[in-house]
Design a protein around this motif. Structure first.
Motif, mmCIF file in Angstrom:
data_model
loop_
_atom_site.group_PDB
_atom_site.id
_atom_site.type_symbol
_atom_site.label_atom_id
_atom_site.label_comp_id
_atom_site.label_asym_id
_atom_site.label_seq_id
_atom_site.Cartn_x
_atom_site.Cartn_y
_atom_site.Cartn_z
ATOM 1 N N GLU A 184 52.666 1.012 3.607
ATOM 2 C CA GLU A 184 53.706 1.917 3.099
ATOM 3 C C GLU A 184 53.225 2.680 1.869
ATOM 4 O O GLU A 184 53.500 3.874 1.716
ATOM 5 C CB GLU A 184 54.969 1.126 2.793
ATOM 6 C CG GLU A 184 55.700 0.655 4.044
ATOM 7 C CD GLU A 184 56.897 -0.218 3.746
ATOM 8 O OE1 GLU A 184 57.808 -0.271 4.599
ATOM 9 O OE2 GLU A 184 56.919 -0.860 2.676
ATOM 10 N N ASP A 189 55.552 8.541 3.773
ATOM 11 C CA ASP A 189 56.555 8.817 4.792
ATOM 12 C C ASP A 189 55.960 9.198 6.143
ATOM 13 O O ASP A 189 56.682 9.648 7.034
ATOM 14 C CB ASP A 189 57.514 9.909 4.323
ATOM 15 C CG ASP A 189 56.792 11.217 3.999
ATOM 16 O OD1 ASP A 189 55.563 11.280 4.167
ATOM 17 O OD2 ASP A 189 57.474 12.162 3.570
ATOM 18 N N ARG A 190 54.652 9.010 6.344
ATOM 19 C CA ARG A 190 54.040 9.326 7.639
ATOM 20 C C ARG A 190 54.235 8.206 8.660
ATOM 21 O O ARG A 190 54.233 8.448 9.868
ATOM 22 C CB ARG A 190 52.536 9.571 7.493
ATOM 23 C CG ARG A 190 52.164 10.803 6.706
ATOM 24 C CD ARG A 190 50.664 10.930 6.598
ATOM 25 N NE ARG A 190 50.021 11.122 7.892
ATOM 26 C CZ ARG A 190 48.710 10.981 8.094
ATOM 27 N NH1 ARG A 190 47.908 10.638 7.110
ATOM 28 N NH2 ARG A 190 48.206 11.191 9.296
ATOM 29 N N VAL A 191 54.368 6.981 8.159
ATOM 30 C CA VAL A 191 54.387 5.807 9.030
ATOM 31 C C VAL A 191 55.599 4.944 8.713
ATOM 32 O O VAL A 191 55.940 4.744 7.543
ATOM 33 C CB VAL A 191 53.106 4.965 8.843
ATOM 34 C CG1 VAL A 191 53.162 3.684 9.679
ATOM 35 C CG2 VAL A 191 51.874 5.777 9.204
ATOM 36 N N THR A 192 56.254 4.436 9.742
ATOM 37 C CA THR A 192 57.285 3.414 9.576
ATOM 38 C C THR A 192 56.663 2.059 9.848
ATOM 39 O O THR A 192 56.019 1.857 10.879
ATOM 40 C CB THR A 192 58.459 3.646 10.534
ATOM 41 O OG1 THR A 192 59.102 4.877 10.213
ATOM 42 C CG2 THR A 192 59.476 2.513 10.438
ATOM 43 N N GLN A 194 57.808 -1.790 10.333
ATOM 44 C CA GLN A 194 59.076 -2.463 10.586
ATOM 45 C C GLN A 194 58.849 -3.793 11.301
ATOM 46 O O GLN A 194 58.073 -3.875 12.244
ATOM 47 C CB GLN A 194 59.985 -1.575 11.445
ATOM 48 C CG GLN A 194 61.343 -2.162 11.728
ATOM 49 C CD GLN A 194 62.165 -2.320 10.462
ATOM 50 O OE1 GLN A 194 62.592 -1.356 9.868
ATOM 51 N NE2 GLN A 194 62.394 -3.557 10.037
ATOM 52 N N SER A 205 55.070 6.213 14.148
ATOM 53 C CA SER A 205 55.318 7.462 13.441
ATOM 54 C C SER A 205 56.697 7.459 12.799
ATOM 55 O O SER A 205 57.674 6.975 13.388
ATOM 56 C CB SER A 205 55.202 8.643 14.409
ATOM 57 O OG SER A 205 55.694 9.826 13.825
ATOM 58 N N SER A 206 56.781 8.025 11.610
ATOM 59 C CA SER A 206 58.082 8.132 10.949
ATOM 60 C C SER A 206 59.041 9.051 11.701
ATOM 61 O O SER A 206 60.243 9.053 11.442
ATOM 62 C CB SER A 206 57.902 8.633 9.516
ATOM 63 O OG SER A 206 57.265 9.891 9.512
ATOM 64 N N GLY A 209 61.298 5.682 15.774
ATOM 65 C CA GLY A 209 62.405 4.820 15.388
ATOM 66 C C GLY A 209 63.539 4.926 16.377
ATOM 67 O O GLY A 209 63.796 5.982 16.958
ATOM 68 N N ASN A 212 66.354 7.669 15.496
ATOM 69 C CA ASN A 212 66.020 9.048 15.857
ATOM 70 C C ASN A 212 66.075 9.256 17.362
ATOM 71 O O ASN A 212 66.541 10.287 17.848
ATOM 72 C CB ASN A 212 64.626 9.405 15.338
ATOM 73 C CG ASN A 212 64.589 9.571 13.831
ATOM 74 O OD1 ASN A 212 65.605 9.843 13.213
ATOM 75 N ND2 ASN A 212 63.422 9.390 13.248
ATOM 76 N N SER A 239 68.168 0.946 12.436
ATOM 77 C CA SER A 239 68.290 2.409 12.417
ATOM 78 C C SER A 239 69.215 2.916 13.516
ATOM 79 O O SER A 239 69.957 3.880 13.316
ATOM 80 C CB SER A 239 66.906 3.065 12.542
ATOM 81 O OG SER A 239 66.320 2.842 13.812
#
Length: 286
Positions: A184, A189-192, A194, A205-206, A209, A212, A239
């Motif tokens: 992180e 903010d490029r990668v999630t 979790q 990829s951010s 999810g 989205n 999410s």
């Protein structure tokens, strides 16, 4: 886009609803099967004109295997795989939406996992890819029955950027937490990053999810978000519980998942908790 509606036998119209459900710990019992009662309730729901979309961290092939065994292929079925990185049209046999992780990001995560002594794996279209057969991949394949491609450099054998990469440690959650924090910080903010459970840490990829993905599907079908329901039990489901009109947490869900939900089921995944919620929330008015 016109809002999708259902015409009832008495001539009245009602708005179509859509259920996005996680698989493991939610739709599925602990043996990865769907109970006959839950199947019957989902049959009623779809026969009434509502829609079912399965969402999972599982690879697509694994989802298709479970769907086939459970008989859950309904008209215009969509699947959301790899934690929202791929939305698949089962009728057209094609991707509707997809997001991948760039190779440079995959290599950095692989290197960080290796430094920390954490099992790393990724995926081709039909295979798991990892360095060697170890306890972690054997544990993973108890439920995910994909073949494995072994390579001293897993990222190097990929011909296309993957939908996700996956870090597993069976005994040391803190080690995974350290990897999560490092990735992180490195990628912002490029990668999630979790957790799907305490042993599985997934990176995608951010733009992906589950949240989205379900918003994209609602737009695709012309169903207002307020007519959507999502059900889950693990942190990677949060999410979509927040994105849907009504978020449903299983009785067996993690505490943080329950805090994000509008409704908590009366029963767990072993005792038709999802089916009970569908009858109460979606089928309540026929």
């Amino acid at each position: 886009m016109k809002t999708e509606t259902i015409r009832r036998p008495d001539g009245a119209e009602r708005k179509a609803r859509i259920l996005f459900t996680d698989m493991d710990g939610t739709l599925l019992r602990n043996d990865s099967t769907v109970s006959p009662h839950t199947k019957a309730v989902l049959d009623r729901m779809t026969a009434a004109g509502h829609r079912l979309v399965l969402t999972s961290g599982r690879p697509l092939d694994s989802m298709l295997e479970v769907m086939g065994e459970a008989g859950l292929f309904y008209p215009d079925t969509l699947l959301i795989a790899y934690n929202g990185s791929l939305t698949w049209d089962c009728t057209a046999h094609t991707a509707l939406f997809s997001h991948t992780l760039p190779f440079d990001v995959c290599r950095e995560i692989y290197a960080a996992a290796k430094r920390r002594g954490i099992h790393f794996q990724t995926y081709t279209e039909h295979e798991i890819v990892c360095e060697e057969e170890d306890e972690e991949v054997r544990f993973y394949r108890r439920r995910i029955h994909l073949p494995v491609l072994f390579s001293a450099d897993p990222v190097s054998v990929l011909t296309e950027p993957p939908y996700k990469v996956h870090a597993i440690h069976l005994t040391d959650h803190a080690r995974l937490e350290g990897l999560k924090a490092e990735v992180e910080e490195r990628f912002g903010d490029r990668v999630t990053a979790q957790f799907s459970n305490s042993q599985y840490l997934e990176f995608y990829s951010s733009l992906s999810g589950k949240g989205n993905a379900i918003l994209q599907v609602c737009r695709h079908f012309g169903i207002p978000v307020e007519n959507s329901y999502s059900a889950g039990d693990a942190p990677n489901d949060i999410s979509m519980l927040l994105a849907a009109g009504t978020g449903i947490a299983m009785k067996n869900a993690d505490p943080e998942v329950k805090e994000s939900a509008d409704y908590i089921t009366h029963y767990d995944n072993e005792h038709d908790g999802l089916a009970d919620a569908v009858e109460l929330l979606i089928l309540r008015d026929g």
